[in-house]
Design an enzyme around this catalytic site. Structure first.
Site, PDB file in Angstrom:
ATOM      1  N   ASP A  21       8.738  35.640  -5.828  1.00 33.44           N
ATOM      2  CA  ASP A  21       8.062  36.786  -6.437  1.00 33.44           C
ATOM      3  C   ASP A  21       7.582  37.780  -5.395  1.00 33.44           C
ATOM      4  O   ASP A  21       7.624  38.996  -5.610  1.00 33.44           O
ATOM      5  CB  ASP A  21       6.871  36.310  -7.268  1.00 33.44           C
ATOM      6  CG  ASP A  21       7.293  35.779  -8.625  1.00 33.44           C
ATOM      7  OD1 ASP A  21       6.761  36.257  -9.636  1.00 33.44           O
ATOM      8  OD2 ASP A  21       8.156  34.887  -8.674  1.00 33.44           O
TER       9      ASP A  21
ATOM     10  N   SER B  82      -0.126  39.283 -10.820  1.00 31.05           N
ATOM     11  CA  SER B  82       0.154  38.037 -10.115  1.00 31.05           C
ATOM     12  C   SER B  82      -1.068  37.137 -10.134  1.00 31.05           C
ATOM     13  O   SER B  82      -2.205  37.587 -10.277  1.00 31.05           O
ATOM     14  CB  SER B  82       0.535  38.355  -8.670  1.00 31.05           C
ATOM     15  OG  SER B  82       0.534  37.194  -7.880  1.00 31.05           O
TER      16      SER B  82
ATOM     17  N   GLU C  66       5.365  42.272 -12.380  1.00 30.76           N
ATOM     18  CA  GLU C  66       3.991  42.152 -11.895  1.00 30.76           C
ATOM     19  C   GLU C  66       3.569  43.445 -11.211  1.00 30.76           C
ATOM     20  O   GLU C  66       4.341  44.026 -10.435  1.00 30.76           O
ATOM     21  CB  GLU C  66       3.880  41.035 -10.856  1.00 30.76           C
ATOM     22  CG  GLU C  66       4.030  39.649 -11.401  1.00 30.76           C
ATOM     23  CD  GLU C  66       3.896  38.605 -10.304  1.00 30.76           C
ATOM     24  OE1 GLU C  66       3.758  37.426 -10.665  1.00 30.76           O
ATOM     25  OE2 GLU C  66       3.928  38.950  -9.119  1.00 30.76           O
TER      26      GLU C  66
ATOM     27  N   CYS D 178       6.910  27.537  -6.535  1.00 30.14           N
ATOM     28  CA  CYS D 178       6.932  28.959  -6.837  1.00 30.14           C
ATOM     29  C   CYS D 178       6.930  29.282  -8.332  1.00 30.14           C
ATOM     30  O   CYS D 178       7.099  28.440  -9.183  1.00 30.14           O
ATOM     31  CB  CYS D 178       8.051  29.672  -6.102  1.00 30.14           C
ATOM     32  SG  CYS D 178       7.783  29.622  -4.303  1.00 30.14           S
ATOM     33  N   ASP D 179       6.754  30.585  -8.582  1.00 33.86           N
ATOM     34  CA  ASP D 179       6.211  31.069  -9.844  1.00 33.86           C
ATOM     35  C   ASP D 179       7.057  30.778 -11.073  1.00 33.86           C
ATOM     36  O   ASP D 179       6.555  30.368 -12.105  1.00 33.86           O
ATOM     37  CB  ASP D 179       5.968  32.573  -9.748  1.00 33.86           C
ATOM     38  CG  ASP D 179       4.942  32.937  -8.692  1.00 33.86           C
ATOM     39  OD1 ASP D 179       4.776  32.159  -7.729  1.00 33.86           O
ATOM     40  OD2 ASP D 179       4.313  33.996  -8.812  1.00 33.86           O
ATOM     41  N   LYS D 180       8.349  31.045 -11.032  1.00 33.93           N
ATOM     42  CA  LYS D 180       9.183  30.878 -12.216  1.00 33.93           C
ATOM     43  C   LYS D 180       9.955  29.575 -12.183  1.00 33.93           C
ATOM     44  O   LYS D 180      10.490  29.143 -13.208  1.00 33.93           O
ATOM     45  CB  LYS D 180      10.171  32.046 -12.353  1.00 33.93           C
ATOM     46  CG  LYS D 180       9.522  33.413 -12.283  1.00 33.93           C
ATOM     47  CD  LYS D 180       8.396  33.579 -13.286  1.00 33.93           C
ATOM     48  CE  LYS D 180       7.628  34.874 -13.089  1.00 33.93           C
ATOM     49  NZ  LYS D 180       6.876  34.942 -11.835  1.00 33.93           N
TER      50      LYS D 180
ATOM     51  N   CYS E 281       2.461  29.778  -0.845  1.00 35.58           N
ATOM     52  CA  CYS E 281       1.371  30.600  -0.338  1.00 35.58           C
ATOM     53  C   CYS E 281       0.027  29.921  -0.635  1.00 35.58           C
ATOM     54  O   CYS E 281      -0.207  29.469  -1.761  1.00 35.58           O
ATOM     55  CB  CYS E 281       1.412  31.985  -0.972  1.00 35.58           C
ATOM     56  SG  CYS E 281       2.945  32.873  -0.629  1.00 35.58           S
TER      57      CYS E 281
END
Length: 559
Positions: free
Chosen positions: A81, A470, A444, A121-123, A193
């Site tokens: 992302d 985000s 985002e 991670c995000d997705k 992160c």
């Protein structure tokens, strides 16, 4: 000997093609009589959260072999992302279902007996959870672990600090030399992160619902414990497969409630809403944004991390981590739910957990940061189907805000404005046509939100969008406005100078325009030109609203 591999018996002459092709890959015929474990790996060279998974997969394989199973690794996309911010973000949310669908297709085609999902991670985490729900095979997850924070003699930095420095550079608060140093050093290593953004919120969510080792997400990616944990996962999935303990034997509506309540108690990402709703839909539990609010609202928020506090993810790990926060919020959890990794219930696990707890980071129920969850779902004439804000990331003096609208029909318009013009304190920046269909892809507004903080405006200006923010965002950033502008939602009718009232305590958002005027404006609205080439054309045609999780391929479960 029991045949684990579905209906494919390697001793059946009609399965010669399967046996021959597997032999071509280096598997022996006797291996094919053992449980074959698919390893869906999202390893990528171009994503620090996933780069460690190439090595971790080898330890998972060792565990599978040692326990009498056969590992079978394959790979799926893993967009970052952070790298996709801006124009690349159009395809990131759509990739969630592409990841889920590609795994389901591969696992069904090869008829794997059990599954290990290597993800960060995000997705990718929610996409793999959706795949696991659709497949309903014995399943375990393992995340890569967190990034090393960047430390100077004066301060510790993590990824959201780099985004906020863009705004600091814009107003001259830091020098070009400092900015260049931040770019090269703040993202300090591989791993996710070190903040409580969507990646880590969903990784921890997978832990709480019972399919991932507790502490997998918060430990450092380079810890020796991570390698041993990977072997443990490999060994455990073989036993789960032999015992035929499937995903939905572990993950139920009650365990989803546990996962959401823990996210609310620890200041999770606002993106939790769309992923929670999407996963529930795959499981035949069509929970929407209002259900999300109903479930999360009772539990007090007892922790918050970067970017909403000074504490990074590894600080949280050392403070007691997921085990400590679960133990603290036990009265709000369904303790009878199962944990696949440990072969026990959540309650039994917590009876054995006694970590030392840093109360500066993890508060008690008697001394919460917020009494009613970290999220607030707002309703009003601007968002009849709801919108969402991460309340724990908002300064309390901005819980109520009333100001004039400044309208933008794309993220690019907003970025150009922020880069060249002064934003007046008190403004409400309205970014529309960035919803699931309108973007398309529900981008985002992460960089603009961080710039607002870096420019020192997070205590005087708000942002409202039918797009997303985000998990790395903080400030009065209200997203997921539903219905979206592209579908004729009221946000399309806002004009510059209209007053907007936002009240997080009352959970309302109101455009100070009469119903008659609003209806008249909506009659004359013309959509801007937002092209949807290739994949995005199909996405725009099929995608559901944010209130229902933005699902498109997985629109519901069938028996």
């Amino acid at each position: 000997m029991r045949n684990f591999h579905g209906n494919r018996n390697p001793d059946n002459p009609q399965e010669a093609y399967f046996v021959g092709l597997m032999n071509a890959c280096g598997y022996r015929t006797e291996d094919l009589r053992k449980p074959i474990i698919g390893i869906a790996n999202s390893y990528a060279d171009v994503n620090p959260g996933h780069r460690p998974l190439g090595e971790l997969a080898q330890f998972v394989k060792e565990g599978i072999w040692a326990a009498g199973g056969v590992p079978a690794e394959f790979h799926v996309p893993a967009p970052c992302d952070g790298m996709a911010q801006g124009s690349g973000m159009h395809t990131v949310l759509p990739s969630r279902e592409l990841i889920a669908g590609s795994i389901e297709g591969m696992a069904k085609a090869h008829d794997f007996d059990g599954m290990v999902f290597l993800c960060s991670c995000d997705k990718i985490v929610p996409g793999m959870l959706m795949a696991a729900a659709a497949l309903n095979k014995p399943s375990l997850f393992l995340t890569a672990g967190s990034m090393l924070p960047y430390q100077t003699p004066e301060q510790t930095f993590v990824t959201p600090d780099l985004k906020e420095s863009i705004g600091q550079r814009r107003v001259g608060a830091i020098s070009p030399e400092t900015f260049a140093s931040y770019q090269e050093n703040i993202c300090h290593s591989c791993g996710t992160c070190s903040m409580y953004g969507t990646a880590n919120t969903m990784g921890v969510f997978a832990e709480v619902i019972g399919v991932c080792p507790i502490g997998s997400t918060t430990m450092l990616f380079c810890s020796s414990e991570k390698y041993k944990q990977a072997r443990d996962v490999g060994e455990r999935i073989v036993q789960l497969t032999k015992d035929q303990v499937r995903f939905r034997d572990i993950v139920t509506e009650k365990s989803l409630i546990n996962g959401l309540r823990h996210a609310a108690a620890t200041g999770g990402s606002s993106n939790t809403q769309i992923h929670f709703c999407a996963l529930s839909k795959v499981m035949g539990l069509p929970l929407d944004m209002d259900d999300f609010d109903r479930i999360q609202r009772p539990v007090p928020c007892i922790a918050k991390l970067k970017p909403s506090s000074p504490y990074n993810l590894y600080d949280y790990h050392l403070a007691g981590g997921v085990g400590a926060t679960l133990k603290e919020i036990q009265p709000y959890l369904h303790l009878e739910e199962k944990l696949a990794m440990y072969g026990c219930t959540l309650g039994q696990y917590l009876e054995q957990v006694h970590p030392p707890v840093n109360r500066q980071i993890i508060h008690t129920l008697e001394d919460p940061l917020y009494p009613d969850g970290c999220f607030a779902v707002l309703h009003g004439n601007l968002a009849p189907k709801g919108c969402l804000v991460k309340k724990s990331g908002v300064d309390p003096e901005m819980f109520y805000h009333r100001g004039p609208a400044v309208c933008f029909d794309s993220e690019e318009e907003l970025r150009d404005f922020m880069g060249t013009k002064d934003i007046q304190p008190g403004s409400v920046l309205v970014i529309r046509y960035e919803g699931p269909k309108g973007g398309p892809g529900m981008r985002e507004m992460s960089i603009p939100a961080a710039m607002l903080v870096g420019m020192g405006l997070q205590k005087s200006c708000a942002m409202v969008t039918d797009g997303r923010f985000s998990g790395a965002s903080r400030g009065p950033c209200i997203g997921h406005v539903s219905p979206e502008a592209w579908e004729g939602g009221p946000i399309a009718a806002v004009r510059d100078g209209d007053m907007i009232e936002i009240d997080l305590n009352a959970r309302t958002i109101r455009l100070e325009v009469s119903d008659a005027e609003l209806a008249a404006r909506l009659q004359s609205i013309q959509r801007p030109r937002h092209p949807a080439p290739g994949l995005l054309a199909a996405y725009r045609q099929m995608v559901d609203g944010a209130e229902n999780g933005c699902t498109w391929i997985y629109r519901g479960a069938e028996d």
